[in-house]
Design a protein around this motif. Structure first.
Motif, mmCIF file in Angstrom:
data_model
loop_
_atom_site.group_PDB
_atom_site.id
_atom_site.type_symbol
_atom_site.label_atom_id
_atom_site.label_comp_id
_atom_site.label_asym_id
_atom_site.label_seq_id
_atom_site.Cartn_x
_atom_site.Cartn_y
_atom_site.Cartn_z
ATOM 1 N N GLN A 193 -1.459 -13.529 -9.758
ATOM 2 C CA GLN A 193 -1.464 -12.199 -9.501
ATOM 3 C C GLN A 193 0.013 -11.597 -9.112
ATOM 4 O O GLN A 193 0.431 -10.413 -9.647
ATOM 5 N N LYS A 194 0.877 -12.568 -8.320
ATOM 6 C CA LYS A 194 2.110 -12.073 -8.177
ATOM 7 C C LYS A 194 3.042 -12.067 -9.198
ATOM 8 O O LYS A 194 3.911 -11.055 -9.162
ATOM 9 N N GLU A 243 8.706 -9.830 -1.485
ATOM 10 C CA GLU A 243 7.990 -8.438 -1.889
ATOM 11 C C GLU A 243 8.698 -8.345 -3.294
ATOM 12 O O GLU A 243 7.943 -7.765 -4.276
ATOM 13 N N TYR A 274 -6.556 -11.068 -13.331
ATOM 14 C CA TYR A 274 -5.036 -11.001 -13.785
ATOM 15 C C TYR A 274 -4.518 -11.577 -15.022
ATOM 16 O O TYR A 274 -3.553 -10.940 -15.860
ATOM 17 N N GLU A 288 2.287 -8.619 -10.776
ATOM 18 C CA GLU A 288 2.713 -7.613 -9.847
ATOM 19 C C GLU A 288 4.274 -7.337 -9.998
ATOM 20 O O GLU A 288 4.876 -6.250 -9.937
ATOM 21 N N GLN A 289 4.808 -8.548 -9.880
ATOM 22 C CA GLN A 289 6.659 -8.552 -10.140
ATOM 23 C C GLN A 289 6.842 -7.912 -11.555
ATOM 24 O O GLN A 289 7.861 -7.324 -11.704
ATOM 25 N N TRP A 323 10.974 -10.224 -6.154
ATOM 26 C CA TRP A 323 11.810 -11.439 -7.104
ATOM 27 C C TRP A 323 13.231 -10.938 -7.318
ATOM 28 O O TRP A 323 13.234 -9.795 -8.050
ATOM 29 N N LEU A 378 5.810 -16.190 -3.133
ATOM 30 C CA LEU A 378 4.685 -15.730 -2.775
ATOM 31 C C LEU A 378 4.831 -14.646 -1.661
ATOM 32 O O LEU A 378 4.039 -13.474 -1.799
ATOM 33 N N MET A 418 -3.370 -16.639 -6.818
ATOM 34 C CA MET A 418 -2.207 -15.884 -6.015
ATOM 35 C C MET A 418 -0.943 -15.746 -7.038
ATOM 36 O O MET A 418 -0.209 -14.829 -6.892
ATOM 37 N N TRP A 419 -0.270 -16.867 -7.484
ATOM 38 C CA TRP A 419 0.761 -16.988 -8.236
ATOM 39 C C TRP A 419 0.757 -16.041 -9.443
ATOM 40 O O TRP A 419 1.650 -15.375 -9.912
#
Length: 179
Positions: free
Chosen positions: A94-95, A64, A124, A98-99, A66, A61, A91-92
């Motif tokens: 969302q991440k 920046e 998300y 984004e990744q 992975w 998390l 949050m996971w």
């Protein structure tokens, strides 16, 4: 009494609940995962993982970016994520989304509870290219033991920016021997 009632399931620090092998194997045939983004060395289903004990990073998390691909093994950059199921699950997701947008787009596949009543789901999960709603309740693993049915329905979110505008939602049937 099912071991799902234990506090560990609902703690975002517990990465011991492993994806059912049959589900990972079926998805891996398509995506060829090389990174498990939330695992321990013991629970990872990929050659590389992020999480406790990983030389790549222990807090996915907070990272920046992975790691993608693997020049040593010449593996593609698909990422598998079965996040810890706790208050941070949004949050996971969302991440993961984004990744998926980085490096011109890459596949990030997430197994999570189907929480269609939450903000994170609408913000998300609905950005996924494809959502597989798993029919029936999954039985996650802890080590060599299979747990009882999960306390909530599950979904697989497949993120890739080139497919984002066409979210396809479908039912994913568990093999009869797994129900």
């Amino acid at each position: 009494m099912s071991n799902w009632k234990q506090d560990g399931l609902f703690s975002s620090k517990d990465m011991c609940w492993q994806t059912p092998h049959w589900l990972f194997d079926e998805l891996n045939e398509t995506f060829l995962f090389n990174l498990d983004a939330a695992a321990t060395k013991e629970s990872s289903l990929c050659i590389r993982h992020l999480g406790p004990g990983s030389s790549l990073g222990e807090d996915a998390l907070a990272m920046e970016r992975w790691p993608t691909g693997d020049s040593v093994y010449n593996l593609p950059g698909a990422v598998w994520l079965n996040p810890p199921y706790g208050r941070d699950v949004g949050m996971w997701v969302q991440k993961a989304y984004e990744q998926s947008l980085l490096d011109g787009g890459r596949h990030v596949v997430v197994l999570t509870f189907a929480r269609t009543d939450t903000r994170w789901w609408h913000d998300y999960a609905m950005k996924a290219s494809r959502i597989l709603l798993i029919k029936g309740r999954l039985k996650f693993r802890q080590g060599e033991k299979e747990g009882g049915p999960s306390p909530a329905p599950s979904a697989v979110l497949i993120f890739h920016p080139k497919w984002e505008s066409r979210c396809l939602v479908e039912t994913y049937e568990q093999p009869k021997h797994r129900k």
